[in-house]
Design an enzyme around this catalytic site. Sequence first.
Site, PDB file in Angstrom:
ATOM      1  N   HIS A  37       0.327  -1.147   0.012  1.00  0.00           N
ATOM      2  CA  HIS A  37      -0.114   0.048   0.193  1.00  0.00           C
ATOM      3  C   HIS A  37       0.995   1.333   0.001  1.00  0.00           C
ATOM      4  O   HIS A  37       1.310   1.460   1.174  1.00  0.00           O
ATOM      5  CB  HIS A  37      -0.298  -0.211   1.214  1.00  0.00           C
ATOM      6  CG  HIS A  37      -1.390  -1.181   1.507  1.00  0.00           C
ATOM      7  ND1 HIS A  37      -1.721  -2.124   1.947  1.00  0.00           N
ATOM      8  CD2 HIS A  37      -3.234  -1.593   0.888  1.00  0.00           C
ATOM      9  CE1 HIS A  37      -2.220  -3.649   1.601  1.00  0.00           C
ATOM     10  NE2 HIS A  37      -3.428  -2.773   0.917  1.00  0.00           N
TER      11      HIS A  37
ATOM     12  N   GLY B 226     -10.691   3.031   7.992  1.00  0.00           N
ATOM     13  CA  GLY B 226     -11.068   2.105   7.762  1.00  0.00           C
ATOM     14  C   GLY B 226     -11.172   1.972   9.746  1.00  0.00           C
ATOM     15  O   GLY B 226     -11.865   1.317  10.392  1.00  0.00           O
TER      16      GLY B 226
ATOM     17  N   ILE C 137     -10.826   8.508   1.008  1.00  0.00           N
ATOM     18  CA  ILE C 137     -10.438   7.184  -0.150  1.00  0.00           C
ATOM     19  C   ILE C 137     -10.391   5.972   0.817  1.00  0.00           C
ATOM     20  O   ILE C 137      -9.757   5.972   2.126  1.00  0.00           O
ATOM     21  CB  ILE C 137      -9.090   7.551  -0.555  1.00  0.00           C
ATOM     22  CG1 ILE C 137      -9.397   8.934  -1.796  1.00  0.00           C
ATOM     23  CG2 ILE C 137      -8.600   6.004  -1.931  1.00  0.00           C
ATOM     24  CD1 ILE C 137     -10.397   8.424  -2.658  1.00  0.00           C
TER      25      ILE C 137
ATOM     26  N   HIS D  11      -4.633   4.241  -2.688  1.00  0.00           N
ATOM     27  CA  HIS D  11      -4.585   2.957  -1.615  1.00  0.00           C
ATOM     28  C   HIS D  11      -3.747   2.161  -1.835  1.00  0.00           C
ATOM     29  O   HIS D  11      -3.236   1.360  -0.753  1.00  0.00           O
ATOM     30  CB  HIS D  11      -5.784   2.321  -1.276  1.00  0.00           C
ATOM     31  CG  HIS D  11      -6.441   1.546  -0.140  1.00  0.00           C
ATOM     32  ND1 HIS D  11      -6.453   2.091   1.129  1.00  0.00           N
ATOM     33  CD2 HIS D  11      -6.009   0.690   0.193  1.00  0.00           C
ATOM     34  CE1 HIS D  11      -6.613   1.497   2.416  1.00  0.00           C
ATOM     35  NE2 HIS D  11      -5.935   0.011   1.679  1.00  0.00           N
TER      36      HIS D  11
ATOM     37  N   ARG E 118     -16.181 -19.732  38.589  1.00  0.00           N
ATOM     38  CA  ARG E 118     -16.573 -18.595  38.760  1.00  0.00           C
ATOM     39  C   ARG E 118     -15.688 -17.695  39.832  1.00  0.00           C
ATOM     40  O   ARG E 118     -15.080 -17.211  40.073  1.00  0.00           O
ATOM     41  CB  ARG E 118     -17.755 -17.747  37.891  1.00  0.00           C
ATOM     42  CG  ARG E 118     -18.774 -17.839  38.747  1.00  0.00           C
ATOM     43  CD  ARG E 118     -20.242 -16.992  37.741  1.00  0.00           C
ATOM     44  NE  ARG E 118     -20.948 -17.725  37.775  1.00  0.00           N
ATOM     45  CZ  ARG E 118     -22.126 -16.992  38.684  1.00  0.00           C
ATOM     46  NH1 ARG E 118     -22.168 -14.705  38.611  1.00  0.00           N
ATOM     47  NH2 ARG E 118     -23.321 -17.710  39.145  1.00  0.00           N
TER      48      ARG E 118
ATOM     49  N   SER F 229     -21.085 -10.602  37.566  1.00  0.00           N
ATOM     50  CA  SER F 229     -21.469 -12.135  37.529  1.00  0.00           C
ATOM     51  C   SER F 229     -19.900 -13.038  37.019  1.00  0.00           C
ATOM     52  O   SER F 229     -19.468 -14.077  36.938  1.00  0.00           O
ATOM     53  CB  SER F 229     -22.248 -12.085  35.932  1.00  0.00           C
ATOM     54  OG  SER F 229     -23.134 -10.708  36.506  1.00  0.00           O
TER      55      SER F 229
ATOM     56  N   GLU G  84     -16.838  -5.771  25.146  1.00  0.00           N
ATOM     57  CA  GLU G  84     -15.971  -7.153  24.739  1.00  0.00           C
ATOM     58  C   GLU G  84     -15.041  -6.787  24.118  1.00  0.00           C
ATOM     59  O   GLU G  84     -13.343  -7.029  24.287  1.00  0.00           O
ATOM     60  CB  GLU G  84     -16.817  -8.286  25.058  1.00  0.00           C
ATOM     61  CG  GLU G  84     -18.055  -8.389  26.071  1.00  0.00           C
ATOM     62  CD  GLU G  84     -19.034  -7.498  25.093  1.00  0.00           C
ATOM     63  OE1 GLU G  84     -19.577  -7.637  24.190  1.00  0.00           O
ATOM     64  OE2 GLU G  84     -19.931  -7.984  25.806  1.00  0.00           O
TER      65      GLU G  84
ATOM     66  N   ASP H  98     -31.036 -17.402  30.702  1.00  0.00           N
ATOM     67  CA  ASP H  98     -31.010 -16.972  29.107  1.00  0.00           C
ATOM     68  C   ASP H  98     -31.105 -17.751  28.167  1.00  0.00           C
ATOM     69  O   ASP H  98     -30.904 -16.561  27.166  1.00  0.00           O
ATOM     70  CB  ASP H  98     -29.821 -16.291  29.767  1.00  0.00           C
ATOM     71  CG  ASP H  98     -29.358 -14.885  30.692  1.00  0.00           C
ATOM     72  OD1 ASP H  98     -31.063 -13.847  31.202  1.00  0.00           O
ATOM     73  OD2 ASP H  98     -28.680 -14.469  31.380  1.00  0.00           O
TER      74      ASP H  98
ATOM     75  N   HIS I 291     -26.813 -16.774  24.768  1.00  0.00           N
ATOM     76  CA  HIS I 291     -26.939 -16.581  25.903  1.00  0.00           C
ATOM     77  C   HIS I 291     -25.658 -17.605  26.406  1.00  0.00           C
ATOM     78  O   HIS I 291     -24.382 -17.510  26.970  1.00  0.00           O
ATOM     79  CB  HIS I 291     -27.403 -16.090  26.814  1.00  0.00           C
ATOM     80  CG  HIS I 291     -26.958 -14.587  26.670  1.00  0.00           C
ATOM     81  ND1 HIS I 291     -27.491 -13.461  25.909  1.00  0.00           N
ATOM     82  CD2 HIS I 291     -27.202 -13.021  27.786  1.00  0.00           C
ATOM     83  CE1 HIS I 291     -27.773 -12.304  26.421  1.00  0.00           C
ATOM     84  NE2 HIS I 291     -27.168 -12.735  26.957  1.00  0.00           N
TER      85      HIS I 291
ATOM     86  N   ARG J  30     -20.990 -20.401  35.696  1.00  0.00           N
ATOM     87  CA  ARG J  30     -21.795 -20.404  36.818  1.00  0.00           C
ATOM     88  C   ARG J  30     -22.546 -21.284  37.650  1.00  0.00           C
ATOM     89  O   ARG J  30     -22.705 -20.601  38.429  1.00  0.00           O
ATOM     90  CB  ARG J  30     -23.010 -20.169  35.519  1.00  0.00           C
ATOM     91  CG  ARG J  30     -24.289 -18.416  36.535  1.00  0.00           C
ATOM     92  CD  ARG J  30     -26.234 -19.276  35.285  1.00  0.00           C
ATOM     93  NE  ARG J  30     -26.672 -18.489  36.207  1.00  0.00           N
ATOM     94  CZ  ARG J  30     -28.028 -18.587  36.272  1.00  0.00           C
ATOM     95  NH1 ARG J  30     -29.182 -19.577  35.317  1.00  0.00           N
ATOM     96  NH2 ARG J  30     -28.553 -18.055  36.916  1.00  0.00           N
TER      97      ARG J  30
END
Lengths: 672, 672
Positions: free
Chosen positions: A35, A163, A194, A265, A360, A387, A414, A472, A476, A523
């Site tokens: 590029h 971008g 561009i 580009h 957890r 959680s 996340e 859930d 999930h 969980r």
Amino acid sequence: MDIDTLRATHPDHFARAAAIRVLTLDAVAAANSGHSGMPMGMADVATVLYSKHLRFDPKAPDWPDRDRFILSAGHGSMLLYSLLYLTGYEAMTLQQIKDFRQWGARTAGHPEHGEAPGIETTTGPLGQGIANSVGFAIAEEALRARFSDRVVNHHTYVIAGDGCLMEGVSQEAIAFAGMQQLSHLVVFFDNNNITIDGTVDLADRTDQTARFEASGWHVQEIDGHDPDAIDAAITAAKADPRPSMINCTTNIGYGSTAQDTSKAHGALTDADLIADAKKAYGWTTGPFEVPDDTKSWWESLGKRGAEARADWQSRYDGLSSTKRKQFDAALSGEAPSKLSATIKALKKQISETAPKHATRKSSENALEVINPIFPETIGGSADLTGSNNTKSGDMTIFSPENRKGRYIHYGIREHGMASAMNGIILHGGLRPYGGTFMVFTDYARPAIRLSALMKQPVIYVMTHDSIGLGEDGPTHQPVEHLAALRAIPNLQVIRPADGVETAEAWEIALQTTDRPTILALSRQGLPTVRTEHKTKNLTAQGGYVLAEAEGKRQAILMATGSEVSVALAARDLLQADGIGTRVVSMPSMELFAAQEESYRKRVLPGGAPVRVAIEAGVQQGWDRYLSGERGRKAKSGFVGMSSFGASAPAETLFEKFGITAEAAAQKVRDLL
Amino acid sequence: MDIDTLRATHPDHFARAAAIRVLTLDAVAAANSGHSGMPMGMADVATVLYSKHLRFDPKAPDWPDRDRFILSAGHGSMLLYSLLYLTGYEAMTLQQIKDFRQWGARTAGHPEHGEAPGIETTTGPLGQGIANSVGFAIAEEALRARFSDRVVNHHTYVIAGDGCLMEGVSQEAIAFAGMQQLSHLVVFFDNNNITIDGTVDLADRTDQTARFEASGWHVQEIDGHDPDAIDAAITAAKADPRPSMINCTTNIGYGSTAQDTSKAHGALTDADLIADAKKAYGWTTGPFEVPDDTKSWWESLGKRGAEARADWQSRYDGLSSTKRKQFDAALSGEAPSKLSATIKALKKQISETAPKHATRKSSENALEVINPIFPETIGGSADLTGSNNTKSGDMTIFSPENRKGRYIHYGIREHGMASAMNGIILHGGLRPYGGTFMVFTDYARPAIRLSALMKQPVIYVMTHDSIGLGEDGPTHQPVEHLAALRAIPNLQVIRPADGVETAEAWEIALQTTDRPTILALSRQGLPTVRTEHKTKNLTAQGGYVLAEAEGKRQAILMATGSEVSVALAARDLLQADGIGTRVVSMPSMELFAAQEESYRKRVLPGGAPVRVAIEAGVQQGWDRYLSGERGRKAKSGFVGMSSFGASAPAETLFEKFGITAEAAAQKVRDLL
């Protein structure tokens, strides 16, 4: 500013910036790919940044208090390689520039961290660099608070393109940086209008200045070819207490006949175009030849950096020996020596009391003893703190008001969290871990992949790791995620079965220095399966015999995480029928695969006729241990998921999807 | 507006909105899980929307010209379920409300498309609903342009929370919707200032109104409990030619003692709290009991919708029979009957001319004959049009100025593109496909997963599908992606070997109605391997014998995509040594696995001693066909990748990573 005006008003600058432009054209032409346009467009910004602001020392590229320069628009890699070569980074020889994009060269198509000093992070997947930079700036703030601005006081500079700013992760980074008031972060937006498909307005008409301002950034709009404007803007950016965005209007492919086109580009390889552009730059030497005076000037910048580093060294030497030790320990990236004893003590206590905890929760218990002895850990969650159980009691919140805080509320981001953690660990001095629901590894996946590609030991605390999440529902419930994560090279996936394995998993994750770790945690509450205390870290073997067959061994059950206790219960049923059954806990396939053949053979011998694996996920990945490793396809079975989950209480789901001790035992009976 | 003022000034409205609040409290309490606060906070907006603006008919929930209501903040599912029950959607019985989050109920923890009419899309993973909505609005614009506003003229309404707006994908959606001037899109921002971890400012201080405005949206800020303000804002939003965002200040858990706290985000199950809240609402009936007058009023809204639908029906009946046929055909979602003949003709031509094309180019060639006969296709790319080869010559660009355009420049937004395609296909009337580099399926993965979960036949055109991408290097080279995609349930992954298989893959993808398809296509040129024309779609079998062994069959080579020609070359080497070798092309493991045992046994019989699979990706997933399906672990091998790739010309990479005919042949020899 057009090229004639620039040359006339700033002849010295023009010649120096031209060196970047010409090296880019020559390297891309030689590679016949790459590029060209972006380095040609941003050469003026880079020249002013490196000459008047960036604090760097090519002789000490890892100097902790250097400024960081991050090329988020990684396809413009020749900009960075040119700068490293021109300023005299030893590893970035002229030959490397000539070998751009060739096998074995440090000059990969996109900048690869680890290939050469001065490449602070791997970029190319758009938006990652700017999102990493938030982590770099967080680390700088955190270390400055801890060690004072005498030894930590540097900036993170980023070049981002259209971008990067269209990718969603950029918004996560921008909003978070604004909230955190990361004043030492400066982003140059290469506003060249561009993209590959055409002008930006084909797909985007966002007022980027207003967008950054909406998230609390200091913003400026400048002509990205005007050296005085660039210099003034950087000075103002550094003075402002907010993160700064400098919107630089530039011309992609500046000075070439392809200027301001999508063609620029990509790779400009036409000989006439290159000749014309060099003429426009007043360039008369041959390919890859930079005039001596220009090269000397660039190298002088590096020498100025050496002085800055010497000053820093004397400030560092002036620290108390305790502070120096702490500083060195932090930068070493190594776990404290007492970690091992701490984990052993925790394991012993768990084996003795045998609590029924979700892993957890066991992870939180581990963090309660780890964080106090490991001052470099910096935890966080994508808005699921309670959680994910990621915050230990001793941690306070990292915020503009409390830079000593060791816990980060990343928000519902996340991807941004994962990418920021990459930045934190690349900066050095901290050990980041962060949590979310395991199903949302999908959101973070591009950054998790980069942790693995860059060999960075980021720790992902991924809770709610199966249909055990319950009500859930399928959106999930991770089903394919263990398989999908295990597919990524150089990623360590650990799914512990109870508190003991969880403590061992944390020990492994923290002692690992060359790859990221996924901790897959439940969980739901799980019984302690490791009730006999062993000082040895059995999880580190990846798989091990948890319960031996009584009588003749007729079956081997393999399981991970929450299904290990299912396997043990199935074993009870089978043993009651007189079917000798071994249970192998397999918390990490990667670690098990790395064991010697002799060990693996002891754990998974060929003798037992039947093998069944139990995991509340898809089968993919398990065949290796069912029909491979001395197993036989006809005598092996899998108890797990083949569809998405459903919404219902967890116990109902395990029952309905047939992931039960009875189902596993029946599978064995059917195969015998 | 506080609750006392609201009750005093709008008593009727208050009682009706209270029905949503109470049903939510009762259902969450019965399930002992869920999210109470959001429906309680947004009940006023929903009541005004449904009573004064939303055009819907519970007796004809799939009426094509209905307004769409999308609950992007899917955790507040009880808001939607309450509305569907109250207004009289037949499937949403009171029992369903009582069975919230239980096995077999339509009322899953998060709204699942397909579980009940009126659930327009599956939401829960945050940001997806708002990103889907862009696709819904695009589809509406495109169909309106094609069929006139007499039969297509509806709005898409979205409720999004802080979480949706923090997720990066929301920015991709917002910026794109602004650029596209999607005037029939109205987003309510539930600005309650509460997330799971605490107040929003713990992680975000973005001025959301300014942020939307920066992308060209019409914006308003209102009190989200004031019925008059809500009504006026919706009216203004509909009148404005831009997409509209209505920033609604609300109180989460409105009217309860948990109001304005993080606790209210989750499940409010405390009996006293519920009793107090019901008292505040003036509610006196028992659990799940809605007073008759209130229920009747809600049902009357649905009846008003029936009139609107009848009016629409007479306008539809007034269309020419040609237009009606076109409209029905579009809405049917089915491929045109002549598709099959068109594909056959293309295949014949390719087999006869045997060109050496990259499969991405073959894909373009297929689109050149498909798009002209399939007016519902709507293509696009995430700014890689020329690389993905996704635009056929007959397509013009979809834009505010050209709503008849059938090609979308999605911008550098893989995630937004995938999520928008989900919206387009859920809307009905169009068949979306979109391209990017295969490595960036990682960016789009949460939306790809939802295509599969929702059983929507979106087509993903993923080019540059291996290290064959070459110089761009490891950040751009998919290695684990085939495995990771194959792990997703209900996703059809097809990696064709040449132009013929590519044409067959397109035929399969377009005739599929119940799951998404990934087309994995090469960057590099590949020889035609199907030189003998067969009318039958062999790719549809997933795997088939491409070249039979000459003499005694001693080895079976399996390969996909660009490695099929490598397998054929390896076969030549082996046959030259007198080793009879069969080559199986395996373009789709999912399709092969779905074949009958007898067919699979013919393709992969147990007789041949050695099996080797060749694919420029990781081994995970192949064991099933190496040691399973009558194979034996000890006599099987894999030629592929076990690490990330590198930056170099493609041929060099295949050589260096040992993915060559010679390496495959040697592997066979070693195993014999």
